[in-house]
Design an enzyme around this catalytic site. Structure first.
Site: not given
Ligand SMILES: Cc1cc2nc3c(=O)[nH]c(=O)nc-3n(C[C@H](O)[C@H](O)[C@H](O)COP(=O)(O)OP(=O)(O)OC[C@H]3O[C@@H](n4cnc5c(N)ncnc54)[C@H](O)[C@@H]3O)c2cc1C
Length: 596
Positions: A442
């Site tokens: 989220e």
């Molecule tokens: C068990 C599980 C359930 C999930 N359920 C859903 C679901 O139902 N539907 C759905 O759509 N998604 C879902 N997700 C996805 C989840 O919402 C994302 O994993 C999350 O939003 C982070 O995206 P990412 O993993 O691509 O990380 P990234 O976006 O690659 O981020 C990596 C790191 O960089 C940091 N970062 C990125 N951009 C910035 C910035 N501009 N400034 C500062 N820091 C930054 C982030 O905070 C993080 O620490 C789920 C994930 C998991 C693991």
């Protein structure tokens, strides 16, 4: 592990004594139509029974068994399907839903309590009703009348569940770069093609149909977040008469193996020209999805409290039972070989920190829910707008602060058990594993902090912040003669002044230094959260003081003593947070990439 018991005593205290929710409900005619104190109480009682009696007993087995994937079909762990049926029979998915389409129209202040019990009892399961309720909210707010009539009644009843499809392999935080496409068809529908990952309960066998809300790009859509649209894509197409038709062109490619919430299926969803319908306006999908995300964000914060409550219940029982060493002041139970570990100041520190976060956090989530109710139901425009501002400001705090503190509490719960906390049998390690995801999905907590500091505080030039500061100021003013609150009013005023100063400091820096907001944001959110919890503990103390005299149960006197602990041992963290923020971005940005 102690069996999870729905914390109904405290929930009733928060709702009725701290916030006087019945008066709020009575002041909102659309709410008053559906709920009165007796109805609310009956709902809480029943919710408690389901949480403790149906969902909690499946928590551990769900974790051990996990969901199963077989050639595109996903089977939930044993017992989940029957438990889901209980949710359907009680209409729990539609508790807060729009009565025009079969929802029960209950206020969020009440729904939040049900959510906490469900999540505390079994987070992996709780995600299914939570995502369905969120999908309904987005559909109700942005969908056409036709879509609402066709889908909402079965989603509110829970016969169909909902899923939220945002994330792609290369796009999580930055949804502006998603690649999923939606091509218009001659009949007004769209063909959706692309891959979504991490989709919670994207596929399962608990509901007859699964309604996906999918973010995708129309041909020639503008680049970035302004080119994203939202589509409703059902697993089974729905015929004109409401019966289920053929299977839509998408499937679950696999499910993830993961650290926690193992009972829930986290799905890779492959859309291959799947038939979908636009929800809301073209290219305004992200805004529409935010309706759902704001709801989910408070819900995720509530997951943090739910897990922490479960951990506290178990740790408290263990600390009273486990004997180890003597109390520093001399034997407390000389007839035993050692004293129970609850005599040790450090064990008390851990339990009291947990209690402070859980009970203060429950009050804070109810406080935010109260603003959500006013924003949704108030008839007076100014009152509604004011509440919308509060919701915008407080939602990222509720999501990030409550999940950060929730995990901290679960880790303390594990620590109270010593080595036994690391062992599977006692359940504490599962709570730590389950709660960890709440900081990530989220929108990560880092992104919540940027939202608070950048969009809400700096973006409104401090105006949204002032709404909160005024609310605390009017509490302080109206309680200045309240003797019971004397120990709390001065430190609360000082904490808000500190937050005021830091807010002004960051506002001043933000114009000149592009890194200022990012450098301050996480500490600022914590500073805000600890201050908001101090406000909650003052309100809790105010309500408890009225009943504390002659309280033989210890419920009210325990509240007053915990408030004192919070103010003396946890609120001072704000001093160091403020100092760290004032140091600016220099030390963060000084290293070249290679110097890491
Ligand atoms: C068990 C599980 C359930 C999930 N359920 C859903 C679901 O139902 N539907 C759905 O759509 N998604 C879902 N997700 C996805 C989840 O919402 C994302 O994993 C999350 O939003 C982070 O995206 P990412 O993993 O691509 O990380 P990234 O976006 O690659 O981020 C990596 C790191 O960089 C940091 N970062 C990125 N951009 C910035 C910035 N501009 N400034 C500062 N820091 C930054 C982030 O905070 C993080 O620490 C789920 C994930 C998991 C693991």
């Amino acid at each position: 592990m102690a069996d999870y018991q729905a914390p109904l005593r405290d929930i009733r205290f928060v709702l009725n004594e701290v916030f006087d929710a019945p008066s709020l409900w009575a002041s909102l005619p659309k709410v008053a139509e559906h709920v009165d104190p007796e109805t609310a109480d009956a709902i809480l009682e029943e919710a408690g029974k389901i949480a403790s009696g149906v969902l909690a007993p499946l928590n551990r087995e769900g974790d051990e068994e996990g969901s199963h994937w077989n050639d595109g079909e996903v089977t939930a762990p044993e017992g989940f399907k029957e438990a889901y049926q209980t949710i359907v029979e009680g209409g729990w998915n539609g508790l807060g839903g729009n009565p025009d389409f079969g929802g029960m129209g209950m206020p969020k202040t009440l729904v939040a309590q049900f959510e906490e019990m469900m999540q505390g009892a079994n987070m992996a399961f709780g995600l299914a009703p939570m995502l369905t309720a969120g999908a309904c909210l987005a559909l109700d707010a942005h969908g056409s009348q036709e879509l609402k009539e066709k889908y909402l009644p079965n989603m509110y009843s829970g016969v169909w569940s909902g899923a939220m499809d945002l994330t792609e392999p290369h796009a999580g935080t930055d949804l502006g770069i998603i690649r999923t496409k939606a091509e218009p068809n001659a009949d007004g529908s769209f063909s959706v093609t692309g891959t979504k990952i991490f989709i919670t309960w994207g596929e399962h066998d608990m509901a007859e149909n699964i309604i996906h809300l999918v973010l995708a790009k129309l041909p020639d859509a503008p680049k970035g977040p302004k080119g994203i649209s939202l589509f409703l894509v059902p697993k089974f197409l729905v015929n004109e008469d409401g019966s289920l038709g053929e299977r839509n062109a998408f499937s679950c490619g696999s499910i993830e193996k993961k650290m926690g919430i193992k009972g829930s299926a986290t799905c890779v969803m492959n859309f291959d020209g799947a038939k979908g319908w636009l929800v809301g306006e073209e290219n305004k999908g992200l805004a529409a999805m935010f309706t759902m995300m704001n709801y989910e964000r408070l819900g995720v914060g509530i997951q943090g409290i739910g897990a922490a409550e479960a951990s506290l219940q178990s740790a408290r029982e263990y600390a009273l039972d486990r004997i180890q060493s003597r109390a520093p002041t001399g034997a407390q139970q000389p007839e035993k070989a050692a004293d129970p570990i609850i005599v040790h100041p450090d064990v008390r520190r851990m339990l009291l920190t947990m209690k402070s976060y859980v009970e203060g956090g429950r009050a804070f989530s109810t406080y935010v829910a109260q603003w959500l109710d006013i924003a949704k139901f108030a008839e007076d425009d100014d009152r509604r707008r004011h509440a919308e501002g509060m919701v915008a400001l407080l939602t990222p705090v509720a999501k990030a602060f409550l999940t950060d503190r929730g995990l901290e509490a679960c880790i303390f719960g594990q620590q109270v058990f010593g080595g036994h906390g690391f062992i599977r049998e006692w359940g504490q390690e599962q709570l730590v594993r389950d709660c960890r995801i709440t900081q990530i999905y989220e929108g990560t907590n880092g992104i919540q902090a940027l939202d608070l500091m950048g969009r809400k505080v700096v973006g409104s030039q401090g105006k949204l912040y002032e709404l909160f500061a005024h609310d605390v100021a009017s509490f302080l003013e109206s309680n200045q003669d309240n003797a019971a609150l004397k120990p709390f009013l001065e430190p609360l005023a000082a904490a808000v002044e500190r937050l005021d100063d830091v807010t002004e400091h960051v506002l001043a820096q933000a114009g000149d230094n592009p890194d200022a907001v990012g450098a301050a944001s996480v500490d600022y959110l914590d500073l805000f959260g600890y201050t908001a919890l101090a406000y909650m503990w003052a309100r809790i103390a105010g309500a408890a003081a009225k009943q504390a005299e002659g309280d033989s149960s210890g419920f009210y006197t325990g509240k007053l003593k915990t408030a004192r602990f919070y103010y003396e041992r946890l609120l001072p963290k704000t001093v160091s947070l403020a100092e760290g923020i004032r140091s600016g971005s220099g030390s963060l940005m000084a290293l070249a990439a290679g110097e890491f």
